[in-house]
Design a protein around this motif. Structure first.
Motif, PDB file in Angstrom:
ATOM      1  N   MET A   1       0.820  -1.184   0.000  1.00 31.95           N
ATOM      2  CA  MET A   1       0.000   0.000   0.000  1.00 31.95           C
ATOM      3  C   MET A   1       0.868   1.252   0.000  1.00 31.95           C
ATOM      4  O   MET A   1       0.446   2.280  -0.535  1.00 31.95           O
ATOM      5  CB  MET A   1      -0.861  -0.039   1.263  1.00 31.95           C
ATOM      6  N   ALA A   2       2.062   1.144   0.535  1.00 36.16           N
ATOM      7  CA  ALA A   2       2.962   2.290   0.544  1.00 36.16           C
ATOM      8  C   ALA A   2       3.433   2.610  -0.852  1.00 36.16           C
ATOM      9  O   ALA A   2       3.646   3.765  -1.166  1.00 36.16           O
ATOM     10  CB  ALA A   2       4.161   1.990   1.459  1.00 36.16           C
ATOM     11  N   SER A   3       3.622   1.599  -1.724  1.00 36.95           N
ATOM     12  CA  SER A   3       4.066   1.876  -3.092  1.00 36.95           C
ATOM     13  C   SER A   3       2.963   2.538  -3.907  1.00 36.95           C
ATOM     14  O   SER A   3       3.231   3.351  -4.771  1.00 36.95           O
ATOM     15  CB  SER A   3       4.543   0.585  -3.757  1.00 36.95           C
ATOM     16  N   ILE A   4       1.711   2.233  -3.655  1.00 37.24           N
ATOM     17  CA  ILE A   4       0.598   2.884  -4.360  1.00 37.24           C
ATOM     18  C   ILE A   4       0.547   4.352  -3.959  1.00 37.24           C
ATOM     19  O   ILE A   4       0.344   5.226  -4.788  1.00 37.24           O
ATOM     20  CB  ILE A   4      -0.740   2.176  -4.017  1.00 37.24           C
ATOM     21  N   THR A   5       0.754   4.682  -2.756  1.00 36.01           N
ATOM     22  CA  THR A   5       0.734   6.052  -2.295  1.00 36.01           C
ATOM     23  C   THR A   5       1.889   6.833  -2.913  1.00 36.01           C
ATOM     24  O   THR A   5       1.723   7.977  -3.330  1.00 36.01           O
ATOM     25  CB  THR A   5       0.834   6.096  -0.770  1.00 36.01           C
ATOM     26  N   ALA A   6       3.046   6.243  -3.014  1.00 36.20           N
ATOM     27  CA  ALA A   6       4.203   6.915  -3.612  1.00 36.20           C
ATOM     28  C   ALA A   6       3.943   7.160  -5.095  1.00 36.20           C
ATOM     29  O   ALA A   6       4.261   8.235  -5.634  1.00 36.20           O
ATOM     30  CB  ALA A   6       5.467   6.080  -3.422  1.00 36.20           C
ATOM     31  N   GLU A   7       3.352   6.161  -5.770  1.00 38.96           N
ATOM     32  CA  GLU A   7       3.043   6.337  -7.184  1.00 38.96           C
ATOM     33  C   GLU A   7       2.010   7.462  -7.361  1.00 38.96           C
ATOM     34  O   GLU A   7       2.101   8.273  -8.289  1.00 38.96           O
ATOM     35  CB  GLU A   7       2.489   5.037  -7.775  1.00 38.96           C
ATOM     36  N   MET A   8       1.028   7.489  -6.503  1.00 36.06           N
ATOM     37  CA  MET A   8       0.011   8.535  -6.590  1.00 36.06           C
ATOM     38  C   MET A   8       0.629   9.909  -6.323  1.00 36.06           C
ATOM     39  O   MET A   8       0.287  10.903  -6.977  1.00 36.06           O
ATOM     40  CB  MET A   8      -1.123   8.253  -5.576  1.00 36.06           C
ATOM     41  N   LEU A   9       1.554   9.920  -5.363  1.00 34.78           N
ATOM     42  CA  LEU A   9       2.226  11.173  -5.036  1.00 34.78           C
ATOM     43  C   LEU A   9       3.067  11.650  -6.216  1.00 34.78           C
ATOM     44  O   LEU A   9       3.029  12.822  -6.602  1.00 34.78           O
ATOM     45  CB  LEU A   9       3.097  10.990  -3.785  1.00 34.78           C
ATOM     46  N   VAL A  10       3.804  10.741  -6.850  1.00 32.78           N
ATOM     47  CA  VAL A  10       4.621  11.087  -8.010  1.00 32.78           C
ATOM     48  C   VAL A  10       3.707  11.557  -9.155  1.00 32.78           C
ATOM     49  O   VAL A  10       3.970  12.539  -9.838  1.00 32.78           O
ATOM     50  CB  VAL A  10       5.502   9.891  -8.441  1.00 32.78           C
ATOM     51  N   HIS A  11       2.607  10.812  -9.361  1.00 36.19           N
ATOM     52  CA  HIS A  11       1.652  11.174 -10.410  1.00 36.19           C
ATOM     53  C   HIS A  11       1.065  12.576 -10.152  1.00 36.19           C
ATOM     54  O   HIS A  11       0.958  13.401 -11.067  1.00 36.19           O
ATOM     55  CB  HIS A  11       0.528  10.122 -10.460  1.00 36.19           C
ATOM     56  N   LYS A  12       0.723  12.856  -8.932  1.00 36.40           N
ATOM     57  CA  LYS A  12       0.172  14.164  -8.550  1.00 36.40           C
ATOM     58  C   LYS A  12       1.207  15.267  -8.788  1.00 36.40           C
ATOM     59  O   LYS A  12       0.902  16.347  -9.304  1.00 36.40           O
ATOM     60  CB  LYS A  12      -0.264  14.131  -7.082  1.00 36.40           C
ATOM     61  N   GLN A  13       2.472  14.983  -8.416  1.00 37.02           N
ATOM     62  CA  GLN A  13       3.533  15.979  -8.606  1.00 37.02           C
ATOM     63  C   GLN A  13       3.788  16.234 -10.095  1.00 37.02           C
ATOM     64  O   GLN A  13       4.039  17.361 -10.507  1.00 37.02           O
ATOM     65  CB  GLN A  13       4.808  15.535  -7.898  1.00 37.02           C
ATOM     66  N   LEU A  14       3.717  15.194 -10.918  1.00 33.96           N
ATOM     67  CA  LEU A  14       3.884  15.357 -12.363  1.00 33.96           C
ATOM     68  C   LEU A  14       2.753  16.219 -12.945  1.00 33.96           C
ATOM     69  O   LEU A  14       2.981  17.066 -13.811  1.00 33.96           O
ATOM     70  CB  LEU A  14       3.927  13.998 -13.066  1.00 33.96           C
TER      71      LEU A  14
END
Length: 190
Positions: A1-14
């Motif tokens: 679940m931590a990797s999904i949050t990081a991906e979402m965070l990266v996606h949001k930052q992009l």
């Protein structure tokens, strides 16, 4: 679940980076459009300079015409003054002569028939002088009308000159303002 949050965070930052880039690009485009609107082409500048030269040439011609018309006006005023003086002098001379002759006719009743003939001649002369006075008064009226027209023409020419001067001042101010804006932009762009 931590990797999904990081991906979402990266996606949001992009997404934020893309949005910021679009805003910067849009701002840059708007700035370029303002710069394009505020600048004057060399062709426009040259045309304005030529127009200004032509207006100055026309202004000089108008000033020359105005000086010529002023001379004519002064001449007409002089003629009116001379004619008015001459008319008054002739009128006074006529009245004096007529008064003397009339007085003499009353005193010389013995020469009534002779005086009647002379009086008729004087009456004819008086009529001629009255006609001459009427003609001169008509000329004076005509000269006054011409003078009034010339004054109106001069007034209109002066107004046209004022408009031309205001237009020239506006063009000079506009060109100066655009020139200083362009210089300021060139210096800040270095």
């Amino acid at each position: 679940m931590a990797s999904i949050t990081a991906e979402m965070l990266v996606h949001k930052q992009l997404q934020d980076v893309l949005l910021t880039q679009r805003q910067v690009l849009q701002s840059w485009k708007e700035q370029q459009m303002r710069i394009d609107q505020d600048t004057v082409s060399k062709l426009e500048y040259d045309e304005l300079v030529e127009q200004l030269k032509e207006e100055r040439r026309q202004h000089e011609e108008t000033k020359a015409r105005l000086a010529s018309e002023s001379d004519k006006l002064q001449f007409a005023l002089g003629e009116i003054e001379v004619l008015s003086t001459q008319l008054e002098r002739e009128k006074a001379n006529f009245e004096q002569s007529f008064g003397q002759l009339k007085e003499k006719s009353v005193k010389d009743n013995a020469k009534a028939s002779q005086l009647k003939t002379r009086f008729s001649a004087i009456e004819t002369e008086k009529q001629k002088q009255d006609d001459l006075l009427s003609l001169k008064e008509s000329k004076i009226r005509d000269l006054k009308q011409r003078l009034a027209k010339q004054k109106d023409n001069h007034r209109q020419q002066v107004q046209e000159l004022n408009v031309q001067l205001q237009q020239e001042a506006y063009i000079v101010r506009t060109l100066s303002a655009k020139g200083s804006y362009r210089r300021g932009y060139s210096q800040s762009g270095k």
